[in-house]
Design a protein around this motif. Structure first.
Motif, mmCIF file in Angstrom:
data_model
loop_
_atom_site.group_PDB
_atom_site.id
_atom_site.type_symbol
_atom_site.label_atom_id
_atom_site.label_comp_id
_atom_site.label_asym_id
_atom_site.label_seq_id
_atom_site.Cartn_x
_atom_site.Cartn_y
_atom_site.Cartn_z
ATOM 1 N N ASN A 250 -9.142 -4.853 -5.811
ATOM 2 C CA ASN A 250 -10.012 -3.761 -5.343
ATOM 3 C C ASN A 250 -9.247 -2.445 -5.257
ATOM 4 O OD1 ASN A 250 -12.002 -5.650 -4.931
ATOM 5 N ND2 ASN A 250 -11.589 -5.889 -2.743
ATOM 6 N N LEU B 48 -9.315 1.287 -7.399
ATOM 7 C CA LEU B 48 -9.588 2.567 -6.734
ATOM 8 C C LEU B 48 -8.404 3.540 -6.793
ATOM 9 C CD1 LEU B 48 -11.336 1.028 -3.603
ATOM 10 C CD2 LEU B 48 -12.436 2.587 -5.213
ATOM 11 N N TYR B 49 -7.196 3.022 -6.585
ATOM 12 C CA TYR B 49 -6.048 3.929 -6.398
ATOM 13 C C TYR B 49 -4.847 3.642 -7.300
ATOM 14 C CZ TYR B 49 -8.946 4.967 -2.437
ATOM 15 O OH TYR B 49 -10.015 5.305 -1.674
ATOM 16 N N GLY C 50 -7.997 -10.431 -0.327
ATOM 17 C CA GLY C 50 -8.386 -11.336 0.761
ATOM 18 C C GLY C 50 -7.280 -12.226 1.284
ATOM 19 N N GLU C 51 -7.554 -12.737 2.471
ATOM 20 C CA GLU C 51 -6.596 -13.531 3.235
ATOM 21 C C GLU C 51 -6.104 -14.765 2.463
ATOM 22 O OE1 GLU C 51 -5.780 -12.287 6.335
ATOM 23 O OE2 GLU C 51 -4.350 -13.905 6.644
ATOM 24 N N GLY D 216 -3.587 -4.990 4.979
ATOM 25 C CA GLY D 216 -2.576 -5.791 5.666
ATOM 26 C C GLY D 216 -2.139 -7.016 4.870
ATOM 27 N N THR E 24 -3.959 1.138 2.888
ATOM 28 C CA THR E 24 -5.223 1.758 2.480
ATOM 29 C C THR E 24 -6.422 1.305 3.317
ATOM 30 O OG1 THR E 24 -5.608 0.029 0.839
ATOM 31 C CG2 THR E 24 -4.446 2.011 0.080
ATOM 32 N N LEU F 203 -7.107 -0.650 9.387
ATOM 33 C CA LEU F 203 -6.295 -1.602 10.150
ATOM 34 C C LEU F 203 -4.823 -1.513 9.757
ATOM 35 C CD1 LEU F 203 -7.043 -5.020 11.470
ATOM 36 C CD2 LEU F 203 -5.071 -4.853 9.959
ATOM 37 N N ALA F 204 -4.575 -1.418 8.465
ATOM 38 C CA ALA F 204 -3.185 -1.342 8.006
ATOM 39 C C ALA F 204 -2.559 0.002 8.388
ATOM 40 C CB ALA F 204 -3.126 -1.567 6.500
ATOM 41 N N SER G 29 -0.813 -2.779 10.845
ATOM 42 C CA SER G 29 0.037 -3.743 10.146
ATOM 43 C C SER G 29 1.157 -3.126 9.306
ATOM 44 C CB SER G 29 -0.819 -4.677 9.284
ATOM 45 O OG SER G 29 -1.458 -3.971 8.259
ATOM 46 N N LYS H 66 6.570 -6.533 10.761
ATOM 47 C CA LYS H 66 6.273 -7.966 10.668
ATOM 48 C C LYS H 66 5.744 -8.251 9.269
ATOM 49 C CE LYS H 66 4.981 -9.426 15.329
ATOM 50 N NZ LYS H 66 3.863 -9.972 16.112
ATOM 51 N N ASN I 296 0.251 -16.828 9.546
ATOM 52 C CA ASN I 296 1.490 -16.053 9.774
ATOM 53 C C ASN I 296 2.637 -16.915 10.299
ATOM 54 O OD1 ASN I 296 0.168 -13.664 9.066
ATOM 55 N ND2 ASN I 296 -0.449 -13.253 11.169
ATOM 56 N N THR J 14 -8.086 7.565 1.530
ATOM 57 C CA THR J 14 -8.390 6.213 1.046
ATOM 58 C C THR J 14 -9.452 5.546 1.926
ATOM 59 O OG1 THR J 14 -6.559 5.245 2.301
ATOM 60 C CG2 THR J 14 -6.106 5.840 0.011
ATOM 61 N N THR K 277 -13.421 5.035 0.868
ATOM 62 C CA THR K 277 -14.006 3.968 0.040
ATOM 63 C C THR K 277 -14.084 2.638 0.796
ATOM 64 O OG1 THR K 277 -11.789 3.550 -0.837
ATOM 65 C CG2 THR K 277 -13.246 4.956 -2.160
ATOM 66 N N SER L 278 -13.237 -3.165 11.649
ATOM 67 C CA SER L 278 -12.074 -4.020 11.863
ATOM 68 C C SER L 278 -10.883 -3.184 12.365
ATOM 69 C CB SER L 278 -11.731 -4.738 10.557
ATOM 70 O OG SER L 278 -10.634 -5.579 10.733
ATOM 71 N N LYS M 98 2.545 2.285 18.605
ATOM 72 C CA LYS M 98 3.187 1.091 18.027
ATOM 73 C C LYS M 98 4.684 1.328 17.854
ATOM 74 C CE LYS M 98 2.829 -2.861 15.177
ATOM 75 N NZ LYS M 98 2.109 -3.632 14.187
HETATM 76 P P1 NAD Z 1 -7.098 -6.825 3.703
HETATM 77 O O1 NAD Z 1 -5.755 -6.447 3.259
HETATM 78 O O2 NAD Z 1 -7.616 -8.157 3.305
HETATM 79 O O3 NAD Z 1 -8.124 -5.695 3.226
HETATM 80 C C1 NAD Z 1 -9.488 -5.842 3.495
HETATM 81 C C2 NAD Z 1 -10.346 -5.600 2.254
HETATM 82 O O4 NAD Z 1 -10.410 -4.203 2.000
HETATM 83 C C3 NAD Z 1 -9.808 -6.239 0.988
HETATM 84 O O5 NAD Z 1 -10.881 -6.761 0.259
HETATM 85 C C4 NAD Z 1 -9.199 -5.065 0.209
HETATM 86 O O6 NAD Z 1 -9.220 -5.256 -1.181
HETATM 87 C C5 NAD Z 1 -10.103 -3.946 0.618
HETATM 88 N N1 NAD Z 1 -9.537 -2.596 0.586
HETATM 89 C C6 NAD Z 1 -8.299 -2.214 0.974
HETATM 90 N N2 NAD Z 1 -8.201 -0.874 0.949
HETATM 91 C C7 NAD Z 1 -9.386 -0.396 0.523
HETATM 92 C C8 NAD Z 1 -9.904 0.909 0.323
HETATM 93 N N3 NAD Z 1 -9.182 1.988 0.595
HETATM 94 N N4 NAD Z 1 -11.181 1.019 -0.118
HETATM 95 C C9 NAD Z 1 -11.951 -0.079 -0.354
HETATM 96 N N5 NAD Z 1 -11.523 -1.330 -0.155
HETATM 97 C C10 NAD Z 1 -10.252 -1.483 0.292
HETATM 98 O O7 NAD Z 1 -7.253 -6.769 5.301
HETATM 99 P P2 NAD Z 1 -6.627 -5.855 6.444
HETATM 100 O O8 NAD Z 1 -7.618 -5.864 7.516
HETATM 101 O O9 NAD Z 1 -6.105 -4.577 5.933
HETATM 102 O O10 NAD Z 1 -5.355 -6.708 6.907
HETATM 103 C C11 NAD Z 1 -5.491 -7.968 7.492
HETATM 104 C C12 NAD Z 1 -4.172 -8.690 7.385
HETATM 105 O O11 NAD Z 1 -3.187 -7.947 8.085
HETATM 106 C C13 NAD Z 1 -4.179 -10.073 7.991
HETATM 107 O O12 NAD Z 1 -3.548 -10.953 7.097
HETATM 108 C C14 NAD Z 1 -3.351 -9.919 9.242
HETATM 109 O O13 NAD Z 1 -2.662 -11.101 9.597
HETATM 110 C C15 NAD Z 1 -2.408 -8.835 8.846
HETATM 111 N N6 NAD Z 1 -1.854 -8.090 9.980
HETATM 112 C C16 NAD Z 1 -0.515 -7.900 10.010
HETATM 113 C C17 NAD Z 1 0.056 -7.179 11.037
HETATM 114 C C18 NAD Z 1 1.535 -6.918 11.028
HETATM 115 O O14 NAD Z 1 2.057 -6.397 12.015
HETATM 116 N N7 NAD Z 1 2.220 -7.231 9.959
HETATM 117 C C19 NAD Z 1 -0.745 -6.638 12.052
HETATM 118 C C20 NAD Z 1 -2.128 -6.833 11.981
HETATM 119 C C21 NAD Z 1 -2.664 -7.566 10.933
#
Ligand code: NAD
Ligand code: ZN
Length: 348
Positions: A42, A46-47, A68-69, A101, A125, A128-129, A133, A138, A148, A165, A168, A176, A222
Motif C-alpha cells: 500500500n 502511494l509514496y 498487515g500484521e 508500525g 506513514t 500510530l507510527a 512505534s 523497540k 512481539n 502522508t 491517504t 487507531s 515518548k
Molecule cells: P500497519 O503498519 O499495519 O499499517 C496499517 C495499514 O495502513 C496498513 O495496511 C498499511 O499498508 C497502511 N498504510 C500505512 N501508511 C499509510 C498511508 N500513509 N496511507 C494509506 N495507508 C497507509 O499498522 P500500524 O498501526 O502503523 O502499526 C501497528 C504495529 O506497530 C503493530 O505490529 C504493533 O505491534 C507495532 N507497534 C510497535 C511499537 C514500538 O514501539 N515498536 C509501538 C506501537 C505499536
C-alpha cells in the motif's frame, strides 16, 4: 519544521516533523554505500516513487512486504536478510523503513541483526507510527505463541515524519493512532488531554497546525520516558496503559477485528473503570476519559468475551511479575501507576 531530540545513553537522534518533508528527504539521511527501502504494498503505491525520487544517484534496493500484521514474522525477516546479502549490503549500508508500525518493527529488527547491526531510518506513514512505534527503538516480530515475543532494542539514526502522508490514511487507522495519543495525555500530561479534547474535530480533519503540535508533543513525551528507561525496567512501563486489556482483546480476536489503537482505546476505558472501582480516580475524571474515548466512536461493548478468556490471555503478558498481572492504572490527572493483581482481583 518541528524537531524533537531524543537523548539516550549510547545514541541520540532527531525526529523531524514537517509537511512535505519527503520532497527533501536526502537532507536528513546522511550517506551510505547502498540503501534498502523496506515498505509494504500500500505504502509503496502511494509514496514509493516519491522516496526513490529523493534518493537520486544512490544505489537503492527495495523490499516490499504484504500489508498487515500477518507479515510481521521471522519468515519475512529471513527473506529480507537474504535479499540484503544477495544485493551486497555492507556495514556502511542503511535501511529505510517506509510505512506503519509493522514495517518499522520488521525493518528495525533486520537492521539490528544484519552484520550485527547497521544503520536505519524510520519514515513512519501511519499516525500510530508517527506518534509511537517509530520512536523509542523497540523492534521485533510476532511468534505463533505470542505477539512481539522476539526482537531487540535498537534505535534508528533519524525519524522523518511527513504529515502529508496522513491524508491517504483510512479513518480506521487514524482512530487507531488516536488511541496512543489519548494515552499520552492520561499517563503524562493532563493539559495535553484537554488540548486533544478541545481540538478533536480539527485533529480528525488533519488540520495542519494542530497535527504538527500533537505529533511533536507525543514524540516529546515518548522521548522523555524512553530516555529515562530505554529497556523498560521501570518508568517506560507506563506507556502500556490500556495495553493489558488491549493486547488481550487483540489476541482473543486473532488480530483481525481491532486495530492496535482501537484495542488500546477499549483497554484504556476498562482500565480507567478499574481505577475508578479501586478508588484511585474520582468519577469526574473517569467521565472525562470516558467522553474522549467514546467520541472516537469505537464500540466499547466487550460482553461477548468472557472475563476468563481475556484474563487467560493477560496471564501471558511480558510485564507480569510473580504470577500477577501488571496493569497501568490512572492515579490522578496526568499520572498513572503500576498495579500487580491476582486474577481474582481483576474487576471492571
Ligand atoms: P500497519 O503498519 O499495519 O499499517 C496499517 C495499514 O495502513 C496498513 O495496511 C498499511 O499498508 C497502511 N498504510 C500505512 N501508511 C499509510 C498511508 N500513509 N496511507 C494509506 N495507508 C497507509 O499498522 P500500524 O498501526 O502503523 O502499526 C501497528 C504495529 O506497530 C503493530 O505490529 C504493533 O505491534 C507495532 N507497534 C510497535 C511499537 C514500538 O514501539 N515498536 C509501538 C506501537 C505499536
Ligand atoms: Zn501501543
Amino acid at each position: 519544521m518541528e524537531k524533537v531530540f531524543i537523548d539516550l545513553d549510547k545514541k541520540s537522534y532527531f525526529i523531524h516533523i514537517e509537511k512535505s518533508i519527503l520532497n527533501s528527504i536526502s537532507d536528513y539521511i546522511g550517506n551510505a554505500d547502498k540503501w534498502m527501502i523496506i515498505t509494504d504494498k500500500n505504502v509503496d503505491c502511494l509514496y514509493g516513487e516519491k522516496v526513490l525520487g529523493g534518493l537520486k544517484g544512490k544505489e537503492i534496493h527495495k523490499f516490499i512486504i504484504e500489508p498487515g500484521e500477518r507479515s510481521k514474522t521471522f519468515s519475512t525477516v529471513e527473506k529480507i536478510l537474504n535479499r540484503m546479502i544477495e544485493k551486497g549490503l555492507t556495514r556502511k549500508s542503511k535501511i529505510i523503513a517506509l510505512g506503519g508500525g509493522v514495517v518499522g518493527d520488521i525493518a528495525g529488527f533486520c537492521a539490528s541483526i544484519y552484520m550485527r547491526g547497521i544503520s536505519f531510518i524510520q519514515i513512519p506513514t501511519t499516525l500510530l507510527a508517527q506518534v509511537d512505534s517509530s520512536v523509542g527503538g523497540k523492534t521485533g516480530v510476532n511468534m505463533i505463541l505470542g505477539k512481539n515475543m522476539v526482537g531487540s532494542f535498537y534505535q534508528p539514526e533519524a525519524v522523518i515524519i511527513d504529515t502529508d502522508t496522513l491524508n491517504t490514511l483510512p479513518k480506521k487507522e487514524l482512530i487507531s493512532g488516536m488511541g496512543e495519543i489519548v494515552k499520552y495525555g492520561v499517563i503524562w500530561d493532563y493539559d495535553f488531554l484537554n488540548l486533544i479534547e478541545e481540538n478533536l474535530e480539527n485533529i480528525l480533519n488533519l488540520e495542519e497546525v494542530i497535527m504538527k503540535k500533537i505529533i511533536k508533543k507525543c514524540c516529546e513525551i515518548k522521548a522523555e520516558v524512553v530516555s529515562k528507561d530505554e529497556r523498560e525496567l521501570g518508568i517506560r512501563k507506563i506507556l502500556n496503559f490500556g495495553h493489558t486489556i488491549g493486547h488481550a482483546l487483540e489476541s482473543t480476536t486473532a488480530y483481525k477485528r481491532y486495530t492496535h489503537g482501537e484495542a488500546v482505546l477499549i483497554g484504556m476505558y476498562y482500565e480507567a473503570l478499574m481505577a475508578k472501582g479501586y478508588g484511585y480516580i474520582e468519577d469526574e475524571y473517569f467521565k472525562e476519559i470516558e467522553n474522549i474515548i467514546k467520541s472516537l466512536g469505537v464500540s466499547l461493548d466487550i460482553e461477548e468475551f468472557s472475563n476468563d478468556s481475556l484474563i487467560e490471555s493477560m496471564m501471558k503478558d511480558k510485564k507480569n511479575k510473580d504470577g500477577k498481572i501488571s496493569f497501568i492504572l490512572p492515579k490522578k490527572k496526568g499520572v498513572v501507576k503500576e498495579v500487580l493483581l491476582n486474577r481474582g482481583e481483576i474487576l471492571w
